[in-house]
Write a protein that holds these residues in place. Structure first.
Motif, mmCIF file in Angstrom:
data_model
loop_
_atom_site.group_PDB
_atom_site.id
_atom_site.type_symbol
_atom_site.label_atom_id
_atom_site.label_comp_id
_atom_site.label_asym_id
_atom_site.label_seq_id
_atom_site.Cartn_x
_atom_site.Cartn_y
_atom_site.Cartn_z
ATOM 1 N N GLY A 101 4.682 -1.037 8.134
ATOM 2 C CA GLY A 101 4.822 -0.103 7.017
ATOM 3 C C GLY A 101 3.948 -0.517 5.852
ATOM 4 N N LEU A 102 3.971 0.275 4.814
ATOM 5 C CA LEU A 102 3.091 0.035 3.673
ATOM 6 C C LEU A 102 3.699 -0.855 2.594
ATOM 7 C CD1 LEU A 102 1.430 3.525 3.080
ATOM 8 C CD2 LEU A 102 0.351 1.447 3.960
ATOM 9 N N GLN A 103 5.000 -1.165 2.692
ATOM 10 C CA GLN A 103 5.616 -1.937 1.621
ATOM 11 C C GLN A 103 4.965 -3.308 1.412
ATOM 12 O OE1 GLN A 103 7.835 -0.632 -0.576
ATOM 13 N NE2 GLN A 103 7.292 -2.486 -1.703
ATOM 14 N N ARG B 269 -9.190 -4.207 -5.843
ATOM 15 C CA ARG B 269 -9.951 -2.999 -5.517
ATOM 16 C C ARG B 269 -10.434 -3.020 -4.076
ATOM 17 N NH1 ARG B 269 -11.454 1.734 -8.292
ATOM 18 N NH2 ARG B 269 -12.171 3.054 -6.599
ATOM 19 N N ARG B 270 -10.837 -4.200 -3.596
ATOM 20 C CA ARG B 270 -11.265 -4.293 -2.187
ATOM 21 C C ARG B 270 -10.094 -3.985 -1.255
ATOM 22 N NH1 ARG B 270 -14.057 -8.816 -4.219
ATOM 23 N NH2 ARG B 270 -12.571 -10.279 -3.311
ATOM 24 N N LEU B 271 -8.929 -4.502 -1.600
ATOM 25 C CA LEU B 271 -7.733 -4.224 -0.798
ATOM 26 C C LEU B 271 -7.388 -2.739 -0.862
ATOM 27 C CD1 LEU B 271 -5.202 -5.076 0.806
ATOM 28 C CD2 LEU B 271 -4.122 -5.669 -1.377
ATOM 29 N N PHE B 272 -7.426 -2.173 -2.063
ATOM 30 C CA PHE B 272 -7.113 -0.766 -2.293
ATOM 31 C C PHE B 272 -8.044 0.138 -1.481
ATOM 32 C CE2 PHE B 272 -7.634 3.103 -4.938
ATOM 33 C CZ PHE B 272 -6.315 3.492 -5.107
ATOM 34 N N ASP B 273 -9.329 -0.145 -1.536
ATOM 35 C CA ASP B 273 -10.312 0.687 -0.829
ATOM 36 C C ASP B 273 -10.238 0.517 0.683
ATOM 37 O OD1 ASP B 273 -11.271 1.740 -3.187
ATOM 38 O OD2 ASP B 273 -12.919 0.308 -3.374
ATOM 39 N N GLY B 274 -9.652 -0.613 1.133
ATOM 40 C CA GLY B 274 -9.604 -0.881 2.565
ATOM 41 C C GLY B 274 -8.329 -0.414 3.256
ATOM 42 N N ILE B 275 -7.434 0.242 2.509
ATOM 43 C CA ILE B 275 -6.186 0.721 3.118
ATOM 44 C C ILE B 275 -6.498 1.881 4.059
ATOM 45 C CG2 ILE B 275 -3.959 1.828 2.646
ATOM 46 C CD1 ILE B 275 -3.929 0.261 -0.008
ATOM 47 N N PRO B 276 -6.049 1.788 5.313
ATOM 48 C CA PRO B 276 -6.376 2.828 6.308
ATOM 49 C C PRO B 276 -5.771 4.180 5.946
ATOM 50 C CG PRO B 276 -5.453 0.846 7.350
ATOM 51 C CD PRO B 276 -5.214 0.712 5.887
ATOM 52 N N PRO B 277 -6.286 5.251 6.556
ATOM 53 C CA PRO B 277 -5.720 6.598 6.340
ATOM 54 C C PRO B 277 -4.221 6.613 6.620
ATOM 55 C CG PRO B 277 -7.775 6.740 7.525
ATOM 56 C CD PRO B 277 -7.433 5.273 7.460
ATOM 57 N N PRO B 278 -3.442 7.332 5.855
ATOM 58 C CA PRO B 278 -3.860 8.324 4.863
ATOM 59 C C PRO B 278 -4.272 7.760 3.514
ATOM 60 C CG PRO B 278 -1.477 8.250 4.969
ATOM 61 C CD PRO B 278 -1.963 7.314 6.042
ATOM 62 N N GLY B 279 -4.453 6.453 3.419
ATOM 63 C CA GLY B 279 -4.932 5.841 2.199
ATOM 64 C C GLY B 279 -3.834 5.405 1.254
#
Length: 226
Positions: free
Chosen positions: A30-32, A53-63
């Motif tokens: 999960g995303l928690q 920001r690198r972690l944020f941008d690397g989160i898989p879809p749906p983002g």
């Protein structure tokens, strides 16, 4: 592990946690855990926003979800990265994530950070318009953030108008407007407002004392402190 004192985790510890998440599949549980890690990055260490920001941008879809966007806004606001904060907010609009009161508090803080007064005022008015449009002006925290932003940007008439709509017990709002006048050398107006404030606390008093001390009015500061 992340929630147990996230603000005390070192950059190395955060990267180890991130590595474990990647190895196990970053969204497999999960995303928690990702939310917790991102929040930790934004509050834990200097320079953590680049890693966040690198972690944020690397989160898989749906983002990234709504919480993650707000975490980034909070981090950028506290880091004084106003342009980056507004870029994150623009992304929220693009993916149809509706803001909440915290979103606007962070954006308004960002308006006062890292940009000059004209730009601060312009950006702040844009946020103010959205706050009114979406009905968040009744939120006391958002209204106080607006008062603080307008006071710091020199729009003291607007700050005073908003103060008139706030509770007379709202010391945060009063202190922001008093500080706004004091920062521009309007000590008489600042003192007038201080005297009108019926529910002063130590913070409000310190704002006025600091204003007198900053402008060399030590006798008035001593009289106030008595």
């Amino acid at each position: 592990m992340i929630r147990k004192g996230s603000a005390r985790l070192s950059p190395r510890a955060l990267k180890q946690v991130h590595g474990n998440l990647v190895v196990s599949g970053i969204t497999s549980r999960g995303l928690q855990p990702v939310r917790d890690l991102l929040l930790s990055c934004t509050v834990s260490f200097h320079g953590g926003m680049d890693y966040a920001r690198r972690l944020f941008d690397g989160i898989p879809p749906p983002g990234p979800d709504f919480f993650m966007h707000n975490a980034m806004l909070r981090g950028y606001a506290h880091a004084g990265a106003s342009h980056a904060a507004f870029a994150v907010y623009s992304r929220m609009e693009t993916v149809d994530l509706r803001p909440d009161g915290f979103t606007f508090c962070y954006l308004l803080r960002a308006c006062c950070a890292g940009i000059g007064v004209p730009a601060c005022s312009s950006a702040g008015w844009q946020v103010h318009a959205v706050v009114v449009k979406l009905g968040f002006l009744e939120d006391a925290f958002v209204r106080n953030a607006l008062i603080n932003m307008h006071a710091k940007c020199g729009d003291l008439g607007v700050a005073g108008m908003l103060l008139g709509e706030a509770s007379e017990r709202d010391i945060v709002a009063w202190s922001a407007v008093i500080a706004g006048h004091a920062c521009r050398g309007n000590l008489d107006m600042a003192r007038q407002m201080f005297d009108q404030c019926r529910h002063k606390d130590i913070v409000c008093s310190n704002v006025m004392l600091g204003a007198y001390a900053k402008h060399g009015e030590m006798e008035k500061a001593r009289d106030l402190a008595v």
